[in-house]
Design an enzyme around this catalytic site. Structure first.
Site, PDB file in Angstrom:
ATOM      1  N   LYS A 287      39.778 -28.678 -11.560  1.00 54.98           N
ATOM      2  CA  LYS A 287      39.919 -27.233 -11.610  1.00 54.98           C
ATOM      3  C   LYS A 287      40.748 -26.443 -12.476  1.00 54.98           C
ATOM      4  CE  LYS A 287      38.961 -26.816  -6.459  1.00 54.98           C
ATOM      5  NZ  LYS A 287      37.770 -25.944  -6.324  1.00 54.98           N
TER       6      LYS A 287
ATOM      7  N   ARG B 186      31.400 -31.946   0.646  1.00 57.72           N
ATOM      8  CA  ARG B 186      30.056 -32.350   1.148  1.00 57.72           C
ATOM      9  C   ARG B 186      30.045 -33.822   1.435  1.00 57.72           C
ATOM     10  NH1 ARG B 186      27.118 -28.592  -3.009  1.00 57.72           N
ATOM     11  NH2 ARG B 186      28.894 -27.715  -2.877  1.00 57.72           N
TER      12      ARG B 186
HETATM   13  N1  BES Z   1      37.462 -26.584  -1.816  1.00 59.23           N
HETATM   14  C1  BES Z   1      36.173 -25.847  -2.640  1.00 59.23           C
HETATM   15  C2  BES Z   1      35.949 -24.557  -2.227  1.00 59.23           C
HETATM   16  C3  BES Z   1      36.814 -23.447  -2.065  1.00 59.23           C
HETATM   17  C4  BES Z   1      37.015 -22.688  -3.076  1.00 59.23           C
HETATM   18  C5  BES Z   1      37.554 -23.192  -0.914  1.00 59.23           C
HETATM   19  C6  BES Z   1      37.773 -21.499  -3.091  1.00 59.23           C
HETATM   20  C7  BES Z   1      38.160 -22.302  -0.841  1.00 59.23           C
HETATM   21  C8  BES Z   1      38.603 -21.444  -1.797  1.00 59.23           C
HETATM   22  C9  BES Z   1      35.222 -26.901  -2.812  1.00 59.23           C
HETATM   23  O1  BES Z   1      35.556 -28.309  -2.896  1.00 59.23           O
HETATM   24  C10 BES Z   1      34.526 -26.658  -4.246  1.00 59.23           C
HETATM   25  O2  BES Z   1      35.517 -26.907  -5.231  1.00 59.23           O
HETATM   26  N2  BES Z   1      33.539 -26.214  -4.463  1.00 59.23           N
HETATM   27  C11 BES Z   1      32.809 -25.869  -5.649  1.00 59.23           C
HETATM   28  C12 BES Z   1      31.417 -26.478  -5.387  1.00 59.23           C
HETATM   29  C13 BES Z   1      30.821 -26.631  -6.679  1.00 59.23           C
HETATM   30  C14 BES Z   1      31.161 -27.742  -7.677  1.00 59.23           C
HETATM   31  C15 BES Z   1      29.366 -26.985  -6.569  1.00 59.23           C
HETATM   32  C16 BES Z   1      32.999 -24.279  -5.727  1.00 59.23           C
HETATM   33  O3  BES Z   1      32.704 -23.618  -4.938  1.00 59.23           O
HETATM   34  O4  BES Z   1      33.085 -24.079  -6.728  1.00 59.23           O
HETATM   35 MN    MN Z   2      36.194 -29.220  -4.734  1.00 60.04          MN
END
Ligand code: BES
Ligand code: MN
Ligand code: ZN
Length: 491
Positions: free
Chosen positions: A269, A343
């Site tokens: 990230k 997931r």
């Molecule tokens: N933990 C994150 C989602 C999240 C984002 C929670 C902001 C709280 C605040 C999750 O693991 C994630 O990174 N999701 C990705 C999914 C994508 C890679 C398909 C996302 O939402 O960008």
């Molecule tokens: Mn994530």
């Protein structure tokens, strides 16, 4: 935690709070808000003074409005008018929250409730007081708040025994979920989280805890949890907390995403997106807290919380985009993006619940996608279910609890995005509708419970940017209140 008592006689009247109702509808624009009659006689002249103060202070009586009068040398020394709006539970909750902030510098306050105060009103103000006075502290910096005691003046304290027990337990466990979620990830690794659950579950009859360590996860085939946890120096865990009362007729499994820190893994990230990723276990916190709550309230429902816990890190042993993961129960995923880790751990836990626990209803809560906030903003979770009745029941419980969700679709047309040449499923299709597609992916693991399953993407409401009504800046403990309300309807 603030000590709140229900009393029929005022013991001290240093700070006295009088509820204020808006003028009746149709009474005209300049009709003043009026203090409500109180359950208990007030010192001479105080009621008249409050009645005069309300219009002079331009009170409207809307929920949470505060008007303060200092009365040096007299008793009470501080008189507070507290707007209670429509007098429904949510308005009392809002009023309690506003009050506890307004009187934070007093040591003790007495609130004179109306003689006909409903149990719901008491529950509302009780939860508002306890939730809004929450502070997260690792150290004693900033000092202890002055306010330590609140007395609620009512005609018959015994009338509210059950509702006080429910409100107190709900607030206490919401505060625990906030503590878990606010804790920095330098402290909060999977082992630590499991240890906190053990400490909170200890000594409660019929509440059983099993924690699986990496070797057991490997022996039983929890490939998703092991893959996501593989890059961390702190190994993954699976917490299984089982409230098993003798009189249960229904069995609910609650699954909560427990990523103790989400760097994104190899698909790392960027800085701003990673900043708050210690909160990525808020779903796990909510389900274990709700289960401890069900046990504390001795709800006659079997509740099993499953919290797959892992730290999603970047290292030589981290899983890679393109890896194939073998989940519990046999389905495989092509990973594609290591940041879609939630997931993967949930898939194992859902499949385990369906195959081994065979509950009547399966619910999961997860900080699953940033797309939740894109679709619904900061306050509202995204709810998915194929079952209209179950969805309706959960929606009603969430609303009654003062939280918010919006039901989202599971469109058949998007299922094809999950197709992979190499595995049963593609874990992170990049086709938009991120929260929806994540829900469709999870559904593949629900087997015969497919139409008795509810998924809530709670990424957005798990965190508050600032104090607001009963929420305090930081972790909200989202879901604990809603789950306990809903579980209470299954008796
Ligand atoms: N933990 C994150 C989602 C999240 C984002 C929670 C902001 C709280 C605040 C999750 O693991 C994630 O990174 N999701 C990705 C999914 C994508 C890679 C398909 C996302 O939402 O960008
Ligand atoms: Mn994530
Ligand atoms: Zn995550």
């Amino acid at each position: 935690m603030l000590a709140i008592r229900l009393v029929a006689e005022p013991e001290r009247l240093d700070t006295l709070v009088l509820p204020l109702r808006p003028a009746r509808e149709g009474a005209g624009d300049d009709a003043p808000a009026a203090p409500v009659p109180t359950a208990v006689a007030l010192p001479d002249g105080v009621a008249d003074e409050a009645a005069a103060l309300a219009p002079a202070a331009r009170s409207t009586g809307r929920a949470g409005e505060i008007r303060t009068q200092f009365r040096p040398g007299r008793n009470p020394g501080v008189l507070v008018l507290l707007g209670i709006g429509d007098g429904e539970e949510g308005s009392w909750r809002r009023a309690g929250a506003a009050l506890v902030r307004a009187v934070a510098d007093e040591t003790h306050v007495t609130i004179a409730l109306p003689p006909d105060a409903s149990p719901a009103a008491v529950r509302g103000i009780y939860e508002g007081l306890l939730l809004a006075s929450y502070r997260f502290r690792l150290t004693d910096a900033g000092g202890v708040p002055a306010l330590t005691g609140v007395d609620l003046l009512v005609t018959d304290p015994d009338r509210y025994g059950a509702v006080v027990e429910t409100a107190r337990t709900t607030a206490r466990l919401t505060r625990w979920a906030r503590d878990l979620t606010n804790t920095p990830s330098s402290v909060k690794n999977p082992e630590w989280f499991a240890g906190q659950v053990a400490a909170h579950a200890a000594g409660t009859p019929d509440l059983h805890l099993r924690v699986r360590e990496p070797a057991e996860l490997a022996a039983e085939g929890f490939g998703g949890i092991l893959a996501v946890g593989g890059g961390s120096a702190h190994g993954p865990r699976l917490v299984e907390l089982d409230w098993r009362p003798a009189d249960a007729r229904t069995h609910v499994v609650l699954v909560g995403k427990g990523i103790t820190f989400d760097t994104g893994g190899i698909s790392i990230k960027p800085v701003p997106a990673m900043k708050l990723m210690r909160k990525d276990m808020a779903g796990a916190a909510a389900v274990v807290a709700a289960t401890v709550g069900a046990a504390a309230l001795r709800l006659p429902v079997r509740v099993t919380a499953l919290a797959p816990l892992a730290e999603n890190m970047v290292s030589g042993s981290a899983f890679r985009p393109g890896d194939i993961i073998h989940h519990y129960g046999g389905l495989t995923s092509e990973t594609t993006n290591s940041d879609a880790e939630g997931r993967l751990v949930l898939a194992d836990a859902l499949a385990y619940a369906v195959r081994e626990l065979r509950p009547d209803v399966l619910v999961d809560l997860a900080t699953l996608t940033g797309a939740n906030a894109v679709a619904l903003g900061k306050r509202t979770g995204a709810l998915y279910s194929e079952n209209d009745r179950l969805a309706g029941d959960v929606l009603a419980a969430v609303e009654a609890a003062g939280e918010a969700v919006w039901r989202m679709p599971l469109p058949a047309d998007y299922v094809e995005y999950l197709g992979s040449d190499l595995a049963d499923l593609y874990s992170a299709p990049n086709q938009g509708a991120g929260s929806v597609v994540a829900a469709l992916y999870l559904r593949e693991f629900t087997g015969e419970l497919r139409d008795r399953w509810v998924h809530v993407d709670m990424s957005a409401p798990s965190w508050a940017d600032g104090d607001d009504a009963e929420l305090t800046r930081g972790a909200t403990g989202w879901g604990v209140r809603s789950l306990l309300r809903w579980l209470d309807t299954l008796r």
